[in-house]
Structure formats: structure tokens, C-alpha cells
Design a protein around this motif. Structure first.
Motif, PDB file in Angstrom:
ATOM      1  N   GLY A 204      26.942  19.347  -6.747  1.00 51.97           N
ATOM      2  CA  GLY A 204      26.307  20.505  -6.131  1.00 51.97           C
ATOM      3  C   GLY A 204      26.132  20.335  -4.637  1.00 51.97           C
ATOM      4  O   GLY A 204      26.305  21.276  -3.853  1.00 51.97           O
ATOM      5  N   ALA A 205      25.788  19.117  -4.216  1.00 57.65           N
ATOM      6  CA  ALA A 205      25.639  18.840  -2.791  1.00 57.65           C
ATOM      7  C   ALA A 205      26.977  18.939  -2.063  1.00 57.65           C
ATOM      8  O   ALA A 205      27.045  19.410  -0.916  1.00 57.65           O
TER       9      ALA A 205
ATOM     10  N   TRP B 273      29.491  20.955  -2.760  1.00 60.76           N
ATOM     11  CA  TRP B 273      29.877  22.353  -2.545  1.00 60.76           C
ATOM     12  C   TRP B 273      29.031  22.989  -1.448  1.00 60.76           C
ATOM     13  O   TRP B 273      29.530  23.821  -0.684  1.00 60.76           O
ATOM     14  N   GLY B 274      27.775  22.598  -1.334  1.00 63.75           N
ATOM     15  CA  GLY B 274      26.985  23.075  -0.214  1.00 63.75           C
ATOM     16  C   GLY B 274      27.559  22.616   1.114  1.00 63.75           C
ATOM     17  O   GLY B 274      27.603  23.378   2.093  1.00 63.75           O
ATOM     18  N   THR B 275      28.015  21.370   1.169  1.00 63.79           N
ATOM     19  CA  THR B 275      28.635  20.843   2.378  1.00 63.79           C
ATOM     20  C   THR B 275      29.881  21.633   2.743  1.00 63.79           C
ATOM     21  O   THR B 275      30.114  21.955   3.921  1.00 63.79           O
TER      22      THR B 275
ATOM     23  N   ASP C 197      29.037  25.155   4.062  1.00 62.37           N
ATOM     24  CA  ASP C 197      28.713  25.063   5.483  1.00 62.37           C
ATOM     25  C   ASP C 197      29.978  24.856   6.314  1.00 62.37           C
ATOM     26  O   ASP C 197      30.120  25.426   7.404  1.00 62.37           O
TER      27      ASP C 197
ATOM     28  N   MET D 260      31.221  25.951  -8.531  1.00 60.55           N
ATOM     29  CA  MET D 260      29.829  26.410  -8.582  1.00 60.55           C
ATOM     30  C   MET D 260      29.546  27.224  -9.839  1.00 60.55           C
ATOM     31  O   MET D 260      28.447  27.161 -10.403  1.00 60.55           O
TER      32      MET D 260
ATOM     33  N   TRP E 203      21.771  22.145  -6.818  1.00 58.02           N
ATOM     34  CA  TRP E 203      22.709  23.221  -7.130  1.00 58.02           C
ATOM     35  C   TRP E 203      22.126  24.569  -6.722  1.00 58.02           C
ATOM     36  O   TRP E 203      22.834  25.422  -6.161  1.00 58.02           O
TER      37      TRP E 203
ATOM     38  N   SER F 201      22.452  25.067  -2.984  1.00 61.60           N
ATOM     39  CA  SER F 201      23.813  25.418  -2.581  1.00 61.60           C
ATOM     40  C   SER F 201      24.104  26.884  -2.881  1.00 61.60           C
ATOM     41  O   SER F 201      24.778  27.567  -2.094  1.00 61.60           O
TER      42      SER F 201
ATOM     43  N   LEU G 253      22.372  28.850  -0.199  1.00 61.58           N
ATOM     44  CA  LEU G 253      23.161  28.805   1.026  1.00 61.58           C
ATOM     45  C   LEU G 253      24.301  29.808   0.971  1.00 61.58           C
ATOM     46  O   LEU G 253      24.573  30.511   1.951  1.00 61.58           O
TER      47      LEU G 253
ATOM     48  N   TRP H 255      25.314  34.569  -6.422  1.00 64.72           N
ATOM     49  CA  TRP H 255      24.675  33.440  -5.737  1.00 64.72           C
ATOM     50  C   TRP H 255      23.163  33.581  -5.674  1.00 64.72           C
ATOM     51  O   TRP H 255      22.422  32.644  -5.997  1.00 64.72           O
TER      52      TRP H 255
ATOM     53  N   TYR I  20      22.825  15.722   4.683  1.00 64.41           N
ATOM     54  CA  TYR I  20      21.816  16.773   4.495  1.00 64.41           C
ATOM     55  C   TYR I  20      20.880  16.808   5.695  1.00 64.41           C
ATOM     56  O   TYR I  20      20.456  17.881   6.134  1.00 64.41           O
TER      57      TYR I  20
END
Length: 471
Positions: free
Chosen positions: A88-89, A91-93, A96, A114, A141, A144, A147, A163, A333
Motif C-alpha cells: 500500500g505504501a 502505490w502511494g509513492t 505521488d 489498489m 492502504w 494511499s 491521496l 478512492w 514517507y
């Protein structure tokens, strides 16, 4: 209608303060050698470097290959290095990365990943990870997904969960009375199923993810209920002593002691998650002095504690390299969320952005590892590659580098300022049934993002009272 306080524009603030630092020569084997491969001297350099780093981090991902599971990095241990939350982290990266660079090469991959992990109740509680599911794991998750809503990442097909709805589902499951009790005067436990190791522990990251989501949902939807939960969570964390008057955030404590046995290990992702939440509360309250004081105090404490000579440094494990796989991803992060908060609370930009610039330069300076001279390690302050490689180490540098483009990036939106993601205030309702049902224990039964409390870091933390968790 979402309230939008009048602040200096994020683009103006960021562009005026973000200076470019010239690349530094690396000291290798006693000789001055220009071994740096990555450049960040211009926007085009940054985009090129970020593109290469994104390609590198995805070499650790196999979920799009035949027979593999979409969304997750190889694991959990002993099957692989990574727990579920770090997917999950990742996909957030990469969300961004898309937001800052405009490169949509991985958008379909991100969306597939996701959505694959949402679980049957569309709340990021898939049954196959129950035996190691913590509130913090689910929270990553959810953050993300939040975001994705805030930066208008392309919406999923209409027949799929959206989302914003996914972020609300995570928040709602964590706000459910089944997740809260009177031990220690309140607060979320680390783990969700009571049979999991760590269920008797209440920690900063689980409550920090919940606080973060509440604050961001409050701003996005202009909804006081979310803000009330965020305020209540902050107040509990400070009242129990997990955050002290100098804004040091400690790891957690056990319910058996009424949370008096505080583990005083400090980790950068705790500061980062509370910083971003505090910035949203400051924004949502139109710059309320209380949240201004809290935000500025936490900014100062974070720079004081987690930037060694203005370079990101994981104080509780980096000196003796006792960091776990989870901890090896925290710097990313820290960079990403501190960058975003300068858009939400632009008055912080002049203090934060020059530090992040210098830290990012140090990050790329050490990305000189084999086989291609572009592999990144973990220790940034020395300027030399340290042989510590992995998804987290590369995610760190990708997050630091791509965030340098904040000066030309749009600030996070709300549902009244261009947000397109559909929400559902009832998302996640009735999803907590397994919290009162014993979960099967497997050989991989260890917690995810909170694994930091399971390792005894005696060499680095001799003064800390660490807890010991079995496999």
C-alpha cells in the motif's frame, strides 16, 4: 462546500524557497571521485532521475506476473521480505510520482494493485492477511486511497470502489466502537484481531494513521465529524504520553500497564503521519492558533530529531544498522508528507523545503551501487553506498526526489475545488465481524508496519524498554 482558507499560494511559496543544491563529489577509498549518477539540478533532471528510480523500485514487484498476487511485494516473511502494508505504501509513492512528474506509465498498474487488495467488504481488510492485520497496516492502504482522491488520480471504473469511498471505509471501520475500548483511556490497539501478537499494545502509528485520515477527510469533505475524531485522537495520544511536550513521539505501550510502560523509541514515520494530519487540521480550522502551535512545534521537533545536518536519519536504528525491513522505508514517507504539508500550510515552506532539498541531494549522492551504478542504499548522510538494498530504500529516494517538483504541482484538492472521486459516508459499515473471532496463526504471523516493536534493538537502544513478540 469545503472551506478553503486564504493562504499564499502553494506554488508561489514553494517556488520562491526551493533552491537547487549543486551535486557533491563523493569520497571513495580516500580519493575524490565523481561517482554520482543521478542529477537533481533542474526539473528535467529531477524527472529523469525519478523515472529511473520508479523503474528500479518496480523490479521488486512481481504482482503483475503470471501466478503472482497483484498489489503486494514479495512476502510476508518467511516467504519474502515484505509485509502487506508496504505494498500500500508503494502505490502511494507511485501516485505521488505521477502527480509530480506527470508520467502515467504506471497508472493502470497502480489501479489494478489498489483495487485487488480491497477485500470483500471494500475496506482494505482482505481475509488472507488477517493473521497479521494491524490498524496501521489497513491505515496505510487507506491513506494511499485518500491521496488518490486528493490529487485526482484517475478514477476507477464506475463498477469498482472509488478512492474516496475506500478511504472512508478504512476510517469508518477504525471509528467503529469494536475497535475502541476503555483501556488506557481510549485509543486504537495496534492489531485488529485479538488473537494477533500485539493486540495488547496501543501505539502511535495506528492512532496516527487514524488521525491523519480523519483530518484529511475533514478538509476534503468539510465535515466536522471527521475533525472531531482527529482532535479526540490527538488529545488521547498526548494525554497518555505517546507525544510529549517537546513533540517527541514515542512508539507505544501495553494495555496491561494502563499504557505506563511507554516504549520511547522514535521513528520518523510517526512524526510524518502526525505532521500531515496537523497541517490538514490547521487548514480546515482556517489557521486556528492551537493547530498552528502544534504544527510548528512538530515541524521543529521533526527537523531536530530526524535530520542529521539536514539529511534524513532514522535515529533509533540507523547508527548501528539495526533497522528492520519496515523501518528501511520510513524516510520516503517523511519526505513525501513533509512536502505535502507545505502545500496545505504554506507558511511552513520556507523552513521545510530547503532541508528536504539538501536531504534529497544526499539521497541521490549515495545511489551508486551495482550492478548499474544506480542502486540506492539506506544511509544518506555518509554520501557513499552502504550495500543496504530493497524496495524501501529505493522508495525513500524516489519519494525524496519526485517531491522536489512541488513548486509546480497542484495542491491537494477537495470535493469543492476540483475533486472527482465519489464518496460514501456509510462505506465500511458492518465490516468488523472478524475482530471478535480468533484468526488462524501462520508462520508469517507478525505485524506489518508496527513490526518495529518486535525487534530488540539493544545495541542502539539500550535505554529503551522493548517488548518481545513471538513469531
Amino acid at each position: 462546500m469545503s472551506r478553503m482558507p486564504t493562504f499564499p499560494t502553494a506554488k508561489t511559496m514553494a517556488s520562491s524557497t526551493l533552491s537547487r543544491v549543486l551535486p557533491m563529489a563523493l569520497l571513495l577509498t580516500g580519493d575524490i571521485v565523481s561517482a554520482q549518477t543521478y542529477k537533481i539540478d533542474s526539473d528535467s533532471d529531477i524527472k529523469s532521475t525519478a523515472k529511473s528510480l520508479a523503474e528500479n523500485v518496480l523490479t521488486y514487484y512481481h504482482g503483475n506476473e503470471s501466478g503472482q498476487t497483484p498489489g503486494i511485494l514479495p512476502g510476508p516473511p518467511p516467504a519474502g521480505d515484505y509485509y502487506w502494508w508496504e505494498g500500500g505504501a508503494l502505490w502511494g509513492t507511485l501516485i505521488d510520482y505521477w502527480h509530480y512528474t506527470g508520467d502515467d506509465s504506471y497508472n493502470d498498474l497502480i489501479t489494478q494493485a489498489m483495487l485487488w487488495q480491497v477485500g470483500p467488504n471494500k475496506d482494505y481488510m482482505p481475509p488472507n492477511v488477517t493473521a497479521s492485520l494491524g490498524n496501521d497496516d489497513q491505515g496505510f492502504w487507506g491513506m494511499s486511497a485518500m491521496l488518490a482522491a486528493e490529487v485526482n488520480f484517475p478514477d476507477p471504473p464506475s463498477d469498482q470502489p472509488q478512492w474516496l469511498s475506500l478511504a472512508q471505509a478504512v476510517f469508518n471501520t477504525q471509528a467503529d466502537p469494536g475497535r475502541h475500548d476503555d483501556t488506557c483511556g481510549g485509543g486504537l490497539r495496534w492489531q485488529i484481531p485479538f488473537s494477533n501478537n500485539g493486540y495488547d499494545y496501543k501505539n502511535s502509528i495506528a492512532n496516527g494513521c487514524f488521525f491523519n485520515l480523519g483530518a484529511r477527510l475533514a478538509r476534503y469533505l468539510d465535515n466536522q465529524t471527521y475533525a472531531d475524531w482527529a482532535e479526540k485522537t490527538w488529545d488521547w495520544v498526548t494525554s497518555v504520553g505517546l507525544m510529549d511536550s517537546d513533540y517527541r513521539i514515542y512508539d507505544g505501550a501495553h494495555v496491561e500497564t494502563n499504557c505506563t510502560d511507554i516504549n520511547k523509541a522514535q521513528f520518523s514515520y510517526n512524526n510524518a503521519v502526525y505532521l500531515l494530519g496537523a497541517a490538514h487540521m490547521y487548514n480546515y480550522t482556517n489557521g486556528d492558533s492551537k493547530w498552528e502551535t502544534r504544527l510548528n512545534g512538530l515541524v521543529d521537533a521533526t527537523i531536530r530529531d530526524f535530520f542529521k545536518n539536514n539529511v534524513a536519519y532514522e535515529i533509533s536504528c540507523e547508527e548501528h544498522m539495526t533497522c528492520t525491513t519496515d523501518m528501511l522505508s520510513f524516510k520516503g514517507y517523511l519526505h513525501r508528507w513533509m512536502t505535502t504539508l507545505t502545500q496545505i500550510a504554506p507558511t511552513t515552506a520556507t523552513k521545510i523545503l530547503p532541508v528536504l532539498q539538501k536531504s534529497a541531494q544526499a539521497a541521490v549522492n549515495q545511489c551508486t551501487g551495482p550492478p548499474d551504478g544506480k542502486t540506492c542504499g539506506f544511509g544518506w548522510s555518509s554520501g557513499t553506498f552502504d550495500d543496504s538494498v530493497g524496495a524501501g530504500q529505493t522508495m525513500n529516494v524516489l519519494g525524496a526526489v519526485s517531491s522536489l517538483l512541488v513548486g509546480s504541482a497542484k495542491a491537494p484538492v477537495t470535493n469543492s475545488s476540483g475533486g472527482t472521486s465519489a464518496g460514501n459516508f456509510n462505506a465500511g459499515s458492518g465490516s468488523n465481524s472478524f475482530t471478535n473471532t480468533p484468526a488462524p496463526i501462520t508462520t508469517g504471523d507478525k505485524a506489518g508496519a508496527g513490526i518495529l516493536t518486535a525487534i530488540v534493538l539493544a545495541s542502539a537502544l539500550g535505554t529503551f524498554a522493548w517488548m518481545s513478540l513471538g513469531a
